[in-house]
Write an enzyme that holds these catalytic residues in place. Structure first.
Site, short mmCIF file in Angstrom:
data_model
loop_
_atom_site.label_atom_id
_atom_site.label_comp_id
_atom_site.label_asym_id
_atom_site.label_seq_id
_atom_site.Cartn_x
_atom_site.Cartn_y
_atom_site.Cartn_z
N ASN A 7 -1.56 -0.41 12.15
CA ASN A 7 -2.15 -1.12 13.27
C ASN A 7 -3.59 -0.61 13.43
O ASN A 7 -3.81 0.56 13.69
CB ASN A 7 -1.35 -0.86 14.55
CG ASN A 7 -1.82 -1.70 15.72
OD1 ASN A 7 -2.99 -2.09 15.80
ND2 ASN A 7 -0.92 -1.98 16.65
N ASP B 153 -6.35 1.75 17.62
CA ASP B 153 -5.91 3.13 17.83
C ASP B 153 -4.89 3.26 18.94
O ASP B 153 -3.99 4.11 18.89
CB ASP B 153 -7.12 4.03 18.13
CG ASP B 153 -8.07 4.13 16.95
OD1 ASP B 153 -7.60 3.93 15.82
OD2 ASP B 153 -9.27 4.40 17.17
N GLY C 218 3.55 -4.17 14.67
CA GLY C 218 2.17 -4.35 15.09
C GLY C 218 1.12 -4.07 14.02
O GLY C 218 -0.08 -4.04 14.33
N ARG D 63 0.21 -14.52 -5.88
CA ARG D 63 1.55 -14.21 -6.36
C ARG D 63 2.44 -15.33 -5.86
O ARG D 63 2.46 -15.64 -4.66
CB ARG D 63 2.00 -12.86 -5.82
CG ARG D 63 3.47 -12.49 -6.19
CD ARG D 63 4.37 -12.81 -5.03
NE ARG D 63 5.70 -12.24 -5.16
CZ ARG D 63 6.71 -12.55 -4.36
NH1 ARG D 63 6.56 -13.41 -3.36
NH2 ARG D 63 7.89 -12.02 -4.52
N ASP E 298 5.80 -16.87 -4.86
CA ASP E 298 7.16 -16.56 -4.45
C ASP E 298 8.13 -17.49 -5.17
O ASP E 298 7.84 -18.67 -5.40
CB ASP E 298 7.26 -16.75 -2.92
CG ASP E 298 8.60 -16.36 -2.37
OD1 ASP E 298 9.03 -15.22 -2.60
OD2 ASP E 298 9.23 -17.21 -1.69
N GLU F 109 6.96 -14.39 -9.30
CA GLU F 109 8.13 -13.58 -9.00
C GLU F 109 9.25 -13.98 -9.97
O GLU F 109 9.87 -15.03 -9.82
CB GLU F 109 8.61 -13.81 -7.56
CG GLU F 109 9.84 -12.97 -7.22
CD GLU F 109 10.52 -13.39 -5.92
OE1 GLU F 109 11.43 -12.67 -5.48
OE2 GLU F 109 10.15 -14.44 -5.36
N ASP G 223 11.88 -6.32 -1.73
CA ASP G 223 13.18 -6.91 -2.00
C ASP G 223 14.18 -5.94 -2.61
O ASP G 223 15.31 -6.34 -2.92
CB ASP G 223 13.03 -8.12 -2.92
CG ASP G 223 12.48 -9.34 -2.21
OD1 ASP G 223 12.80 -9.53 -1.02
OD2 ASP G 223 11.72 -10.11 -2.82
N ARG H 123 11.52 -1.69 4.60
CA ARG H 123 10.31 -2.21 5.24
C ARG H 123 9.95 -1.38 6.48
O ARG H 123 9.49 -1.92 7.49
CB ARG H 123 10.51 -3.68 5.60
CG ARG H 123 10.85 -4.55 4.40
CD ARG H 123 11.13 -6.00 4.76
NE ARG H 123 11.55 -6.77 3.59
CZ ARG H 123 11.85 -8.06 3.60
NH1 ARG H 123 11.77 -8.74 4.73
NH2 ARG H 123 12.23 -8.68 2.48
#
Length: 653
Positions: A150, A153, A192, A350, A352, A381, A456, A528
């Site tokens: 993010n 700050d 965020g 890229r 998908d 992919e 993935d 993730r």
């Protein structure tokens, strides 16, 4: 008769020349060795072109030593790209035998069959095909934007959406949530991260040695993953805006870093300008009106509630990529999606689920990109060997010259993980790598996106630390798994070796954000998590910086010849070499020889005496231990490799 009385090895020039994939119109010479005391009636090379053209070529006896006979035949690649498939038919004393590819279909040494065997593959690509040279020299970094950084700050969340859920702090564990109305799993969870965060971390990425950033989708979409596109022409307001993207590309370019975008063109989101199922957008979408300009993009079986969607997920309606208006919007118009973002600074795309896009659609994307920027890069992919990928009953033409520059090299990841986990020995590892080397055009082999992690798959550290198998745990249990210090130590040692391999191997190494910092996690959503700023594993991060810097420093580690020379038990070794001032693509480069060795055994030391005299004689520097040198003036490299150890030697440091 001996089981090897018929013999062919497609990896050896004596039996097949030239090696590997070839351009159109190239001639290939193949040889077959037959050892028998019985009369040989015929030896035939059975050739199959493009799946529908059979040709049988009589092979001629060219040499005989005792009972051993060598037969040779020649075939010519056709004028158009595609594939050749071949095996041998041997008739001895009136009985017919077949010799073809091995059970694993990996090429190299084949086997005798009593029926029609699997064929050897020859990939035939368009003459003059090339992939961008700058890309072969690159090191990539994949960023899942919401989880990277993010840029504010104080942790401010940009443009929070009403339906979104926000984690209480940056270090929280990602978890699935469910729609309160439908009960379906949804990804409306946000931490965020934003493009300003990526921009602010450019100095970090530059110091790491990165030259390409691949961003997971950044376009407007309701989910955190953004694979449910709502507006192809707009950066999601939670990430920033289009002008910020332009600035990011410009600042990155000034630092020698290119930006590649994720193109999700096989489907859109249902909550989008184009489908508008939720009615959030002012204009009529395909769900609302058959008169919508977007109605022809979708396939309804019973409008509006029943429609074709991606893997049955109703929030991801599939599009008809062959619909002319869709092709104009994505590719052809002067302000098409592809061209719009490239003019803002993107260096490539890229694609998908590229196996769900028609060949003609992908070819048109490539053509539009190359007209705008010949050095732009198109990545697909693909989870398997992309040279022989079959999708919806058709062989895909990914690497024949008119489609992709690169593919995500998941086979590379799987091969190396299996090796370090003891699930493949060195010989099996070698054959698996050689299969890719043989099947891919050389310029594609050196452009492959060699990944260890992605959004993935489970984090490499989790797998290499031998965490409990994912399929034995619920998502809640996966989130609570605690690894012992011994497990962590084991995983770290293995990952360091895997990274050394990744950075010294042909292709474009790609780092999934946070792997270099020591992140753990099973598959989505636990892979993730947020980047642990200020809490990185400094030992691992320093290792990444060290080996990336070596790759960036030495041309030989990027585009030098790759020569595998040792594969026994748990030890594997290869040489990288540039000689005569030219690399494998005939580019002027400095002469160098590198020797790379790995011992994947967790207990046994490997004591080696290796004859490398045909490639190098002299003194080698140990690039991983400053000041250490080893004398190989005799051509013999004598070395002891401790358990879980790797070595990188260079003829000069």
């Amino acid at each position: 008769m001996d089981k090897d009385w018929i013999f062919h090895d497609s990896h050896i020039a004596f039996f097949r020349s030239p090696f590997g994939a070839i351009p159109c119109q190239e001639k290939i010479t193949v040889a077959l060795e037959v050892t028998t005391t019985e009369p040989i009636d015929a030896v035939i090379l059975r050739l199959w072109k493009y799946g529908n053209q059979e040709e049988k070529i009589n092979m001629h006896l060219i040499n005989r030593i005792g009972d051993k006979r060598i037969f040779q035949g020649q075939m010519a690649a056709p004028d158009t790209p595609g594939w050749l498939w071949y095996y041998f038919i041997v008739t001895v004393a009136g009985r017919t035998y077949y010799y073809g590819n091995n059970h694993a279909n990996l090429g190299g040494i084949g086997q005798i069959w009593d029926h029609e065997p699997p064929s050897y593959q020859v990939t035939v690509y368009r003459k003059g095909t090339a992939t961008p040279n700058w890309f072969k020299d690159a090191v990539m970094y994949q960023i899942f934007v919401d989880r990277f950084c993010n840029g504010h700050d104080e942790g401010k969340i940009l443009s929070p959406k009403q339906h979104c859920i926000f984690y209480p702090h940056w270090e929280a564990t990602p978890a699935y949530s469910r729609d309160p109305v439908t009960g379906k799993t949804v990804c409306y969870d946000f931490f965020g991260g934003n493009l300003l965060g990526v921009l602010k971390k450019l100095p970090y990425l530059k110091e790491l040695g990165i030259s390409v950033i691949y961003l997971n989708p950044i376009f407007e979409a309701p989910s955190s993953h953004k694979y449910d596109t709502a507006d192809y022409k707009k950066v999601d307001t939670m990430f920033g805006d289009n002008e910020l993207f332009r600035e990011l590309c410009q600042r990155a370019r000034e630092m020698g870093i290119s930006i590649i975008l994720d193109g999700v063109f096989s489907h859109t989101g249902s909550d989008s300008i184009y489908f508008n199922k939720e009615g959030r957008y002012p204009g009529p979408g395909a769900y609302q009106s058959k008169d919508s300009p977007y109605f022809p993009w979708y396939r309804f079986t019973k409008w509006p509630e029943e429609y074709d969607c991606w893997w049955g997920v109703d929030t991801l309606p599939n599009v008809n990529e062959l619909e002319p208006s869709y092709q104009r919007f994505i590719i052809e118009d002067d302000d098409s999606v592809i061209k719009y973002w490239m003019r803002l600074g993107a260096k490539g795309w890229r694609l998908d689920v590229v196996d769900e896009l028609p060949d003609i659609f992908v070819k048109k994307i490539r053509r539009a990109m190359k007209e705008l920027d010949p050095d732009a890069v198109l990545i697909g992919e693909v989870w398997e060997d992309a040279s022989n990928k079959i999708s919806y009953g058709q062989m895909r033409e990914y690497l024949l010259g008119d489609e992709l520059d690169s593919v995500m090299n998941y086979p590379f990841r799987n091969i190396l993980l299996d090796f370090f986990l003891g699930q493949r020995d060195a010989r099996q590892t070698h054959l698996a790598l050689m299969s890719l080397y043989e099947n891919y055009p050389l310029h594609h082999f050196y452009s492959l996106m060699n990944l260890i992690g992605s959004h993935d798959v489970a984090r490499a550290l989790t797998i290499l630390s031998e965490a409990p198998p994912e399929d034995t745990l619920t998502k809640e249990q996966q989130a609570r798994v605690k690894l012992s210090e011994e497990q962590k130590k084991l995983g770290l040692a293995r990952l360091k070796l895997l990274v050394l391999w990744q950075m010294t191997f042909p292709g474009v190494p790609c780092i999934y954000y946070g792997d270099e910092a020591g992140m753990y996690g099973y598959r989505d959503p636990l892979n993730r998590g947020t980047y642990p700023w200020g809490k990185e594993n400094q030992e691992l991060l320093s290792w990444y910086k060290q080996v990336i810097s070596l790759r960036n420093r030495y041309d030989v580690l990027r585009t030098g010849q790759w020569i595998p020379f040792y594969a026994r038990s748990r030890v594997y070794g290869y040489i990288r070499k540039i000689s005569g001032g030219r690399d494998v693509f005939n580019q002027a480069k400095k002469d160098n020889v590198a020797v790379v060795l790995f011992n994947a055994d967790t207990r046994e030391e490997a004591r080696l005496s290796l004859d490398i005299g045909q490639w190098f004689k002299g003194t080698l520097a140990d690039l991983l231990q400053e000041g250490q040198r080893i004398d190989v003036s005799s051509g013999q490299l004598r070395i002891s490799l401790p358990p879980l150890a790797g070595k990188l030697f260079m003829d000069e440091a």
